[in-house]
Design an enzyme around this catalytic site. Sequence first.
Site, short mmCIF file in Angstrom:
data_model
loop_
_atom_site.label_atom_id
_atom_site.label_comp_id
_atom_site.label_asym_id
_atom_site.label_seq_id
_atom_site.Cartn_x
_atom_site.Cartn_y
_atom_site.Cartn_z
N LYS A 111 -5.21 -5.49 8.91
CA LYS A 111 -5.52 -4.39 9.82
C LYS A 111 -5.68 -4.87 11.26
CE LYS A 111 -7.18 -1.08 6.46
NZ LYS A 111 -7.07 -1.85 5.19
C1 LIG Z 1 -6.30 -1.47 4.16
C2 LIG Z 1 -5.87 -2.53 3.21
C3 LIG Z 1 -4.80 -2.33 2.31
C4 LIG Z 1 -4.05 -1.01 2.18
O1 LIG Z 1 -3.39 -0.63 3.36
P1 LIG Z 1 -2.62 0.77 3.46
O2 LIG Z 1 -2.52 1.09 4.89
O3 LIG Z 1 -3.44 1.73 2.69
O4 LIG Z 1 -1.30 0.59 2.87
C5 LIG Z 1 -4.43 -3.39 1.50
N1 LIG Z 1 -5.07 -4.58 1.55
C6 LIG Z 1 -6.11 -4.80 2.39
C7 LIG Z 1 -6.78 -6.13 2.36
C8 LIG Z 1 -6.53 -3.80 3.25
O5 LIG Z 1 -7.57 -4.02 4.09
#
Ligand SMILES: *Cc1c(COP(=O)(O)O)cnc(C)c1O
Length: 465
Positions: A112
């Site tokens: 993120k």
């Molecule tokens: C947020 C997150 C995801 C999922 O991301 P999406 O945007 O829902 O596809 C997967 N793995 C981690 C470690 C995350 O923080």
Amino acid sequence: MKYISTRGQAPALSFEEVLLTGLASDGGLYVPESLPTFSASELRDMAALDYPALALRIIEPFVAGSIPADDLKALIDDTYAEFRHNAVAPMVQIGANQWVLELFHGPTLAFKDFALQLLGRLLDYVLERRHQKVVIMGATSGDTGSAAIEGCKRCKNIDIFILHPHQRVSDVQRRQMTTVVGDNIHNLAVQGNFDDCQAMVKASFADKSFLPADRSLVAVNSINWARIMAQIVYYFYAGLALGAPARSVAFSVPTGNFGDIFAGYLARNMGLPVERLIIATNSNDVLHRVMTTSTYGRQPLEHTLSPSMDITVSSNFERLLFDLYDRDGAAIADLMQRFDSGDIRFSDSAMQRAAGLFSSHRVSDDETCAQIAATWQQCEYLLDPHSAIGVNAALNAGLPAAVPVVTLATAHPAKFPDAVAKAGVTQAPSLPLHLADLFERPERCEVLPNTLADVQGFMAGNLSA
Ligand SMILES: *Cc1c(COP(=O)(O)O)cnc(C)c1O
């Protein structure tokens, strides 16, 4: 570049306006009116670029008309200079034609960071120019909150309030939020659960009267288009490194909200040869059920070892549906309205189109642990539980051996030490050096009763001048 709503009724907006908006006024999500595309010869030239230069090349057309290229370059360079690996998104080989794209070298050790570190800077830049201040409010059960706080810590024009359920997030995740220093950063530990936090955020967006009229509320969840945009870049980066445009690559993406994998879909539509996009889910498998039964329906939430994918609806799936239904906003509005009162079924033609590019795989907690253990035994590479779901789905995708498969590693294993221990790996993952003293840093956090009045009252009383 103009952006339009998936439900066809809201006005088209510029990039700057989309950045400052959450949902469209008709309840839809914003998508670009048209996509920039790159020819094979342009892609060959792009293969030589480092990560920030490639990001500039890919993002520039999306912000055209809102941010001049020189300013964008400065924002992008500043964002990715904070990542602790020279390659920004390095790749590791874990098997014959199996690759892991490490997206956890940002400040909060999860993918993120790629979007939220840039989003904070884009917002601050635009707000400075508009002489405007905004309030960011979000609820988190983990990764989003820490990445948003890191991304906004130097933003003069943003007050950020992140709600988390008191004593219900992991120590590492809480400390990654509460140890960030800044007068504009507010961690609110609500004496309730995650759903209570999310309900308060939703209620606050619906009625903003607790804030002064000149402060708007901005969303940082993945309905914000800028997050998707930033994530397109690493698909190109990995594909080019493995031989695109001459070679086509498959991606396996651990996904909950369909945000990350939707960025891969856009990369394909922009010219990157993509063999297949594998939707890797945990037992909260709404997306796997869509792909296998054409039916989109809610099921009760299960708490898994991969908590960042514990969701019951995938809000970004609407962005794909819009294309699968030939960008018919009225059809999407109708579908989504029916979804409010129960399961919906998608048309055969829409699902056939999806099946041409996407496949899906559901991975249980037991299989996740087994994958962490197996990858560790095979090459002493430690996967976090989310990435392990991606690798497991990649290995079970049934692709020809000649197709390279890239699994997106979305978090550093040190964020989820309990899952690693559960998998029977005795080597505990250690935090990277820049976070080695995380448990010694002072924390700043406000514990609040589980009421909307307390939370909104605290926010109104703690805005910067
Ligand atoms: C947020 C997150 C995801 C999922 O991301 P999406 O945007 O829902 O596809 C997967 N793995 C981690 C470690 C995350 O923080």
